[in-house]
Design a protein around this motif. Structure first.
Motif, PDB file in Angstrom:
ATOM      1  N   THR A 192       0.504  -0.804  -0.601  1.00 56.60           N
ATOM      2  CA  THR A 192       0.081   0.089  -0.306  1.00 56.60           C
ATOM      3  C   THR A 192       0.730   1.040   0.012  1.00 56.60           C
ATOM      4  O   THR A 192       2.087   1.540   0.335  1.00 56.60           O
ATOM      5  N   ASP A 193      -0.088   2.430  -0.408  1.00 54.41           N
ATOM      6  CA  ASP A 193       1.115   3.641   0.242  1.00 54.41           C
ATOM      7  C   ASP A 193       0.573   4.439   0.281  1.00 54.41           C
ATOM      8  O   ASP A 193       0.488   5.990   0.563  1.00 54.41           O
ATOM      9  N   SER A 194      -0.802   4.533   1.187  1.00 50.79           N
ATOM     10  CA  SER A 194      -1.097   4.775   2.002  1.00 50.79           C
ATOM     11  C   SER A 194      -1.839   3.744   3.455  1.00 50.79           C
ATOM     12  O   SER A 194      -2.113   2.591   3.270  1.00 50.79           O
TER      13      SER A 194
ATOM     14  N   ARG B 267      -0.024  10.868   6.520  1.00 45.96           N
ATOM     15  CA  ARG B 267      -0.076  11.985   5.955  1.00 45.96           C
ATOM     16  C   ARG B 267      -1.427  12.025   4.532  1.00 45.96           C
ATOM     17  O   ARG B 267      -1.649  12.518   3.997  1.00 45.96           O
ATOM     18  N   LYS B 268      -0.951  10.809   4.060  1.00 47.97           N
ATOM     19  CA  LYS B 268      -2.197   9.463   2.702  1.00 47.97           C
ATOM     20  C   LYS B 268      -3.502   9.548   3.055  1.00 47.97           C
ATOM     21  O   LYS B 268      -3.974   9.003   1.282  1.00 47.97           O
ATOM     22  N   GLY B 269      -3.216   9.341   3.915  1.00 46.52           N
ATOM     23  CA  GLY B 269      -4.874   8.609   4.123  1.00 46.52           C
ATOM     24  C   GLY B 269      -6.456   9.511   4.585  1.00 46.52           C
ATOM     25  O   GLY B 269      -6.241  10.669   4.099  1.00 46.52           O
ATOM     26  N   GLU B 270      -7.464   8.488   5.250  1.00 45.73           N
ATOM     27  CA  GLU B 270      -8.755   9.893   5.296  1.00 45.73           C
ATOM     28  C   GLU B 270      -9.104   9.492   6.939  1.00 45.73           C
ATOM     29  O   GLU B 270      -8.224   7.948   7.375  1.00 45.73           O
TER      30      GLU B 270
ATOM     31  N   THR C 164      -3.438  16.914  10.552  1.00 40.68           N
ATOM     32  CA  THR C 164      -3.720  15.611   9.313  1.00 40.68           C
ATOM     33  C   THR C 164      -4.002  14.384  10.306  1.00 40.68           C
ATOM     34  O   THR C 164      -4.551  13.717   9.886  1.00 40.68           O
TER      35      THR C 164
ATOM     36  N   PRO D 149       4.761   8.441   6.947  1.00 39.41           N
ATOM     37  CA  PRO D 149       4.101   9.729   5.393  1.00 39.41           C
ATOM     38  C   PRO D 149       2.794   8.315   5.184  1.00 39.41           C
ATOM     39  O   PRO D 149       2.025   9.501   4.653  1.00 39.41           O
ATOM     40  N   LEU D 150       2.354   7.667   5.505  1.00 36.37           N
ATOM     41  CA  LEU D 150       1.660   7.224   4.508  1.00 36.37           C
ATOM     42  C   LEU D 150      -0.051   7.535   5.147  1.00 36.37           C
ATOM     43  O   LEU D 150      -0.825   7.244   4.767  1.00 36.37           O
TER      44      LEU D 150
ATOM     45  N   ASP E 185      -4.494   4.675   7.151  1.00 36.43           N
ATOM     46  CA  ASP E 185      -5.755   5.580   8.111  1.00 36.43           C
ATOM     47  C   ASP E 185      -5.718   5.346   9.006  1.00 36.43           C
ATOM     48  O   ASP E 185      -5.947   6.199   9.883  1.00 36.43           O
TER      49      ASP E 185
END
Length: 242
Positions: free
Chosen positions: A76-78, A126-129, A172, A123-124, A80
């Motif tokens: 995965t790249d993210s 920060r890309k999540g919801e 975030t 970092p992952l 949550d």
């Protein structure tokens, strides 16, 4: 579908949290020695509607933590949610006979691994919801259990990290901690006698010890409520009150 990383996921609180969060979500389940329980949990989670990834790692090693996230990065790249559940008392020891090796073991398991994993996960996340970190601490951080003061101090450090990160990572990523009381899990098998467990239950205002589900439901509540940040929530039946 939320992407959820849980450490110490094979038994106890971690396993019950995985079950509760399984439906419709993608789980990254980190375990170390409990191979068969981990496999059984992954199969159960899949049956409950999750996509489950098993990741074996001795997170007390920095190299192992880095390698763990290399594996996660291939999947995965993210993320949550991060549930920093792994931890343990290791063994009890009186204050006048503390061993340096034990101090290192307890802090590596309860603090250093949590710090490194959190750092690598940011970092992952920060890309999540609705990104959220939930740290599992302990009633031992405040009640000064004899023979377990190193463990208690380690969990106190986690509460301090929780408050600092809650400010640093906002808005975030939210960061909170759950502080369990005496919970009936394999955690106590090697460090607490049946007599101690009975005494704690008798001393609790509710007359019983807690179950993993009591903590898992609190974890899900904190994940879902996006206005909780920087809190340490006690789940102990009234054994320790603020």
């Amino acid at each position: 579908m939320a992407k959820i990383l849980i450490t110490g996921a094979s038994t106890g609180i971690g396993a019950e949290t995985a079950r509760l969060l399984a439906p419709g979500n993608e789980l990254f389940l980190v375990y170390n020695r409990s191979v068969e329980p981990a496999k059984a949990l992954a199969a159960e989670a899949e049956g409950l509607g999750a996509t489950a990834h098993l990741l074996q790692s001795d997170i007390t090693s920095e190299i192992a933590c880095i390698d763990l996230f290399r594996q996660i990065g291939k999947l995965t790249d993210s993320l949550d949610v991060l549930v920093n559940n792994a931890g343990g008392l290791v063994r009890r020891q009186p204050a006048d006979a503390l061993e340096w090796k034990l101090m290192e073991e307890i802090y590596a398991l309860n603090v250093f691994s949590l710090m490194k994993i959190t750092s690598l996960a940011i970092p992952l996340l920060r890309k999540g919801e609705n990104a959220s970190i939930v740290n599992i601490t302990s009633i031992a951080s405040r009640h000064g259990a004899a023979g377990a003061t190193i463990y208690g101090s380690a969990k106190n450090a986690v509460d301090s990290l929780t408050r600092g990160w809650a400010k640093e990572l906002a808005p975030t990523i939210r960061v909170n901690s759950i502080s369990p009381g005496v919970i009936v899990t394999p955690f106590h098998d090697k460090v607490s006698t049946p007599e101690q467990m009975d005494a704690w239950a008798e001393g609790n205002p509710l007359g019983r010890n807690g179950q993993p589900g009591h903590i898992a439901s609190a974890i899900t509540f904190v994940i879902d409520n996006d206005f909780i940040n920087g809190e340490s929530i006690d789940i102990n039946g009234g054994l320790m009150m603020r």
